[in-house]
Write an enzyme that holds these catalytic residues in place. Structure first.
Site, mmCIF file in Angstrom:
data_model
loop_
_atom_site.group_PDB
_atom_site.id
_atom_site.type_symbol
_atom_site.label_atom_id
_atom_site.label_comp_id
_atom_site.label_asym_id
_atom_site.label_seq_id
_atom_site.Cartn_x
_atom_site.Cartn_y
_atom_site.Cartn_z
ATOM 1 N N HIS A 121 0.902 -1.705 -0.087
ATOM 2 C CA HIS A 121 -0.529 0.009 -0.099
ATOM 3 C C HIS A 121 0.575 1.535 -0.177
ATOM 4 O O HIS A 121 1.963 1.083 0.423
ATOM 5 C CB HIS A 121 -0.837 -0.087 1.831
ATOM 6 C CG HIS A 121 -2.224 0.958 1.566
ATOM 7 N ND1 HIS A 121 -1.709 2.631 1.531
ATOM 8 C CD2 HIS A 121 -3.169 0.270 1.239
ATOM 9 C CE1 HIS A 121 -2.841 3.204 1.984
ATOM 10 N NE2 HIS A 121 -3.833 2.166 1.601
ATOM 11 N N GLN A 201 -3.988 -4.714 7.262
ATOM 12 C CA GLN A 201 -5.650 -6.548 6.744
ATOM 13 C C GLN A 201 -4.530 -7.275 7.454
ATOM 14 O O GLN A 201 -6.601 -8.078 7.824
ATOM 15 C CB GLN A 201 -5.272 -6.648 4.550
ATOM 16 C CG GLN A 201 -5.429 -5.148 4.146
ATOM 17 C CD GLN A 201 -6.864 -4.436 4.445
ATOM 18 O OE1 GLN A 201 -8.026 -4.670 4.909
ATOM 19 N NE2 GLN A 201 -6.979 -3.025 4.336
ATOM 20 N N LYS A 224 -10.472 -0.133 11.226
ATOM 21 C CA LYS A 224 -10.630 -1.635 9.798
ATOM 22 C C LYS A 224 -10.869 -2.441 11.014
ATOM 23 O O LYS A 224 -11.409 -3.657 10.428
ATOM 24 C CB LYS A 224 -9.198 -1.916 8.728
ATOM 25 C CG LYS A 224 -8.964 -0.853 8.200
ATOM 26 C CD LYS A 224 -8.159 -1.296 6.665
ATOM 27 C CE LYS A 224 -7.135 -0.330 6.447
ATOM 28 N NZ LYS A 224 -7.895 0.407 5.280
#
Lengths: 406, 154
Positions: A121, A201, A224
Site C-alpha cells: 500500500h 489487513q 478496519k
C-alpha cells in the site's frame, strides 16, 4: 457471541441505503462499527469526558484509566511483552511514518537499502520514499508472482549486505495474499535486518502474537478492526522505542523543558505528543472486547469460508477475472470484468446496494505490474454472509446485462 | 431508472468505440489530464490552423465508459470549431454538468446538444462527475498550452 447473528450488532444494517438493504463488501477499506463502539464514544463524551494524563481531578483520573485500559487490552490482544510497546497514533499511516522517520533520523545512513514488496500500500512505500529523497536510501522491491503472492525465495534473493529494513504487508489489500511474515522475520533477523509489518489487513482478520512473530514493528489500523476512525496502533519492540528519537514534539511527550535543554518522557508518552484521539482510544477497547467475544479462530474460519465461496462463485462467472490466487488468501476478492471499467462496475453495483471499492486501492505499483489501471474489489468482514456474495454475483450479472456482455 | 439514464446506448457505444482515439498527425497543442482517484489518464491533441480553427483533434487514454464516451463526443463536436467557439462550448458543457439544466451555446447545433445531454445523467452521481469532465478540462489546458498536468483533485 455467535457470528451467525452478528449483523444485528451493527446498527447500520438496520438502515435502508438508497432503498436497498446494505450489502457491505468494503471492509478492507474500512469496517462498519458495532453498537457497543458507537455507544462508548457517546458515553465518554456525555458522561465521562476529560483530557487524560494531565489534570488530577476525578474525571481526568477516570479518563486516564480508561485510556490506559485500552493499551492493556491491545497488549493482551496482540500478545506484546510490555504495555509500553503499544503506541497510539492517528492511524496506521502515521505509525508507518513514525517508524520510517525515526529510523531515518537515527539508524539509517546514505546507501542503506530498504526492501519492500510490489504488493505494498502507498503508506508502506511513500514514507520510505521520503528517506530515499532526504538520505539517499535505496528502495528494492520483492516481486509479486503470478498468484499475486510474494515468495520467501524472492525476499531472500533481494536481500543484500546493505539491506537494513524489510517492510512488508501482512495481508495484501488487493490480492489477499497472506505473507509468511514469521519466516520472513526469522530470515531477516538471521541477517540483522529490522522487520516492519503493515498489519492493516492482518490485524482485523488474523491471529496476532507479537512475541511469537518477533517482528520489530507492527502497524494497526483501528477503523478496519470495527473501531473508530482517526486511530492507529504502533507496536514496537521496547528496545527500539527506547533507542529511537521522538517523532513529534509537544505537550505530554516531555520530561523537562528548559531554555537550553529538553528531555523526553518515558514510553509510551514519548511518542504520544499532544492531546490524543482520546474518545477513539477509549472506544477501541470495545472493538477489542467485541472481537474477543466472537473469538479470532471463529472469525478466521467464517471469513475463510466466505472467501472460498466467493472465489468459486466468481470463477464460475465468465467475463469475471479474479486477481490473485495465492495459496493463503484473506478476505479480499479483487477482479476485473472484461470490457467494463471498475468504476462503472462500482456505480452499477451501488445501485443494487452492493458497496465495493474500485480504483487502484492505493497500490499503483501492483496495478502497473498487472498492467491494469484499476480493479474492482469486494472485501469481507465478520458481518458478511454467503447471501451477500450471491448478491454481489447477481449485481455483476446486472452489470454484464447493461454492457451487453455474455 | 437512474442507471438507464447514466448508461444510455449512445454512451455505451462511444465508450466501446471511441472516435478520434490516437494521436493527431502534426498536432501543435496538447495536454495531459489525470484523475488520481481512479487512475484515469487522458492526453488531448489539437491541430489549430492559422485562423485558430481546430483542424483536427484526438485523444489517447483509458478510463470508464463515461470518461471515454465524454472524450469521444467532445472531440467529435469540437472538430471544425474555432478556438473561441470551442472555449465557449467547454464552459457551456461544464456548466451543464455542474448546475445548469440545459446547454445554451449558440455554437452548438440541436443534434449536438442532444448528444451532449446524454452525459447529463452523471449529475446524479457526484463521484462520477470528474469522469465526464476530465477530457474537457484537459482540452482547455491544451488550448491554453499549459504545461501542467490537469488534475481533477486540484
Amino acid at each position: 457471541m455467535k457470528i451467525e447473528n452478528i449483523k444485528t450488532e451493527f446498527p447500520i444494517f438496520d438502515e435502508k441505503i438508497q432503498n436497498n438493504d446494505l450489502v457491505y463488501l468494503d471492509s478492507a477499506n474500512s469496517s462498519q462499527k458495532p453498537k457497543v463502539v458507537a455507544d462508548k464514544i457517546n458515553e465518554f463524551y456525555t458522561k465521562q469526558f476529560s483530557n487524560v494524563g494531565r489534570s488530577v481531578h476525578y474525571l481526568a483520573v477516570a479518563a486516564t484509566n480508561l485510556y490506559e485500559n485500552t493499551r492493556s487490552s491491545v497488549q493482551k490482544y496482540i500478545n506484546a511483552k510490555d504495555k509500553n510497546e503499544i503506541v497510539f497514533t492517528k492511524g496506521a499511516t502515521e505509525a508507518l511514518n513514525l517508524v520510517a522517520n525515526t529510523l531515518g533520523q537515527k539508524y539509517l545512513n546514505e546507501g542503506d537499502e530498504i526492501l519492500i514488496t510490489e504488493l505494498e500500500h502507498h503508506s508502506n512505500y511513500v514514507p520510505w520514499h521520503f528517506l530515499r529523497k532526504s538520505k539517499n536510501i535505496k528502495i528494492n522491491f520483492a516481486e509479486v508472482n503470478d498468484n499475486g503472492d510474494i515468495s520467501i525465495e524472492d525476499i531472500e534473493k533481494k536481500i543484500t549486505s546493505k539491506t537494513k529494513v524489510i517492510a512488508i504487508t501482512h495481508l495484501s489489500n488487493v490480492t489477499g495474499a497472506i505473507l509468511p511474515v514469521k519466516e520472513i522475520t526469522d530470515l531477516a533477523h538471521s541477517k540483522g535486518i529490522i522487520v516492519v509489518i503493515d498489519g492493516c489487513q492482518g490485524a482485523p482478520h488474523l491471529k496476532l502474537d507479537m512475541q511469537d512473530l518477533d517482528c520489530d514493528f507492527y502497524a494497526i489500523s483501528c477503523h478496519k478492526m470495527y473501531g473508530p476512525t482517526g486511530l492507529g496502533v504502533l507496536y514496537g519492540k521496547k528496545k527500539w522505542l527506547e533507542e529511537l528519537p521522538p517523532y513529534q514534539g509537544g505537550g505530554g511527550m516531555i520530561r523537562e523543558v528548559k531554555k537550553d535543554k529538553i528531555s523526553y518522557g518515558d514510553l509510551p508518552n514519548k511518542y504520544e505528543a499532544g492531546t490524543m484521539a482520546t474518545a477513539q482510544v477509549i472506544a477501541f477497547d470495545q472493538s477489542i472486547k467485541f472481537m474477543e467475544s466472537i473469538g479470532i479462530e471463529n472469525i478466521m474460519k467464517h471469513e475463510a469460508d466466505l472467501v472460498e465461496y466467493g472465489q468459486e462463485l466468481l470463477q464460475k462467472n465468465n467475463s469475471v477475472k479474479l486477481i490473485g490466487s495465492p495459496k493463503n488468501k484473506g478476505g479480499v476478492l479483487s477482479f476485473t470484468l472484461e470490457g467494463v471499467h471498475p468504476h462503472d462496475i462500482a456505480t452499477i453495483l451501488d445501485e443494487d446496494g452492493v458497496a465495493i471499492r474500485a480504483g487502484h486501492h492505493c497500490c499503483q505499483i501492483l496495478h502497473d505490474k498487472l498492467n491494469i489501471p484499476a480493479s474492482a474489489r469486494a472485501s469481507v468482514g465478520i458481518y458478511n454472509t454467503k447471501d451477500d456474495l450471491d448478491k454481489l454475483n447477481d449485481s455483476i450479472n446486472n452489470c454484464k446485462k447493461i454492457f451487453n456482455l455474455k | 431508472m437512474n442507471l438507464k439514464e447514466l448508461y444510455q446506448e449512445i454512451i455505451l457505444e462511444h465508450g466501446k468505440n471511441p472516435r478520434n482515439l490516437g494521436k493527431v498527425h502534426e498536432f501543435n497543442k496538447d495536454a495531459k489530464g489525470h484523475n488520481p482517484l481512479c487512475g484515469d489518464n487522458v492526453h488531448v491533441y489539437l491541430k489549430l490552423n492559422g485562423q485558430k480553427i481546430v483542424e483536427d483533434i484526438s485523444f489517447e487514454g483509458s478510463g470508464c465508459a463515461i470518461s471515454m464516451a465524454s472524450a469521444s463526443i467532445m472531440t467529435d463536436l469540437i472538430k471544425g470549431k474555432n478556438e473561441h467557439e470551442a472555449k465557449e462550448i467547454v464552459e457551456d458543457f461544464l456548466g451543464m454538468i455542474k448546475e445548469n439544466p440545459d446547454l445554451k451555446s449558440e455554437y452548438l447545433k440541436d443534434d449536438e446538444k442532444t448528444k451532449l445531454m446524454c452525459l447529463s445523467g452523471v449529475k446524479q452521481y457526484p463521484m462520477r462527475v470528474k469522469c465526464a469532465t476530465l477530457s474537457w478540462h484537459t482540452l482547455t489546458s491544451a488550448m491554453d498550452n499549459s504545461k501542467e498536468i490537469t488534475n481533477t483533485e486540484s
